[in-house]
Design a protein around this motif. Structure first.
Motif: not given
Length: 318
Positions: A255-270
């Motif tokens: 239910g986060w679309l259209g809401g405030p930005p959320r932390s998106l943690v990007l993990v992994g070698s790529l």
């Protein structure tokens, strides 16, 4: 709370298993170690258990008898059910029968690596495998993480597999020529021009190749893309689009679309590949996913160790 109390965090994936130890009293990391892969879907249950036991044994020897382990948190790739979590918990409890132990999927560890141990926001793993999960209090949603046979899009394994398939298609004449054939021959120490001869025995002899071996070919695709290879460009673009759609799906379920930005943690070698990060961000903008991308300074093992400490202190009301 004793000054000798410590918490352990374990991050188990398809290539390695990492462990960190932190002092509860002053939040100091005092020991770290790395072992073999512990995703049993890739290496089998026996080797997965051995990998986890090995890093724990190394930690016990490393910190000595002075310290008492009061809590353990483990994020393990391949944990998808309560039964999975209980199995790993049993492995760990043989070493620390009096400690509080929590086990969950490795995406949880990924989230904590970008939030200083707080379990809030979402994470996208793009390493040997891929997975996306979001957490907000008790609400948790995920997408992906189905493994290579069911579509592990955005993973090193998926990109490496696409490279091998592209080579086969080019040799058949069913697809365009690509630099990837010669690059794979060099990477695997094959004689130039022997891709067709070598690929089948390499792929299938003594059982299928381990996931990490195929994922190790992924950097070649990024290199070929930079060199102008159209096939490599299509492979990367396809995988990035799928990853962005996966994140959009999780955001929608939360239910986060259209809401405030959320932390998106990007993990992994790529995520070390700048072109991948740039393409991914562009796709998320197109899909209108509100987010703040974080490349964590902590490892997932350190993040989940902080989570173990935070949870332990909360339970003790300290």
């Amino acid at each position: 709370m004793s000054s000798c109390d410590v918490c352990i965090g374990i991050d188990g994936g398809g290539s390695t298993t990492k462990l960190s130890v932190i002092k509860v009293s002053d939040k100091t990391f005092i020991f770290e170690t790395t072992g073999a892969a512990s995703n049993w879907n890739s290496v089998g249950e026996d080797l997965a258990r051995q990998a986890i036991n090995d890093v724990i044994t190394a930690a016990i020897a490393g910190i000595g008898e002075k310290y008492t382990v009061v809590a353990v948190a483990a994020g393990i790739s391949g944990v998808h059910s309560k039964e999975d979590a209980e199995m790993v918990k049993c492995w760990i409890s043989t070493h620390f029968p009096k400690a509080t132990i929590e086990v969950f999927n490795d995406v949880v560890a990924a989230i904590t690596s970008g939030t200083d141990g707080e379990l809030s926001g979402f994470a996208l793993i793009a390493g040997t495998g891929s997975n996306c999960m979001a957490v907000d209090g008790r609400h948790q949603e995920s997408a992906g993480g189905w493994g290579p046979l069911l579509g592990n899009y955005g993973s090193g394994h998926a990109i490496g597999t696409e490279a091998l398939v592209a080579g086969c298609r080019a040799i058949d004449g069913r697809g365009p020529d690509t630099q990837l054939i010669a690059m794979i021959e060099t990477a695997l120490n094959w004689t130039p021009g022997t891709f067709q001869k070598e690929i089948i025995p390499w792929m299938y002899k003594d059982g299928n190749r381990e996931w990490r071996e195929i994922a190790a070919l992924a950097p070649l695709v990024f290199e070929a893309r930079e060199n102008g290879d159209s096939v490599a460009r299509m492979i990367i673009d396809k995988q990035v689009q799928s990853m962005a759609t996966t994140v959009q799906t999780v955001a929608r379920k939360m239910g986060w679309l259209g809401g405030p930005p959320r932390s998106l943690v990007l993990v992994g070698s790529l995520w070390k590949q700048e072109i991948m990060r740039n393409l991914f961000e562009a796709q998320l903008e197109i899909l209108e996913v509100p987010h703040i991308s974080i490349i964590p300074k902590l490892s997932p093992a350190q993040g989940v160790t902080l989570f173990a400490r935070r949870t332990y202190l909360d339970a003790k009301h300290l």
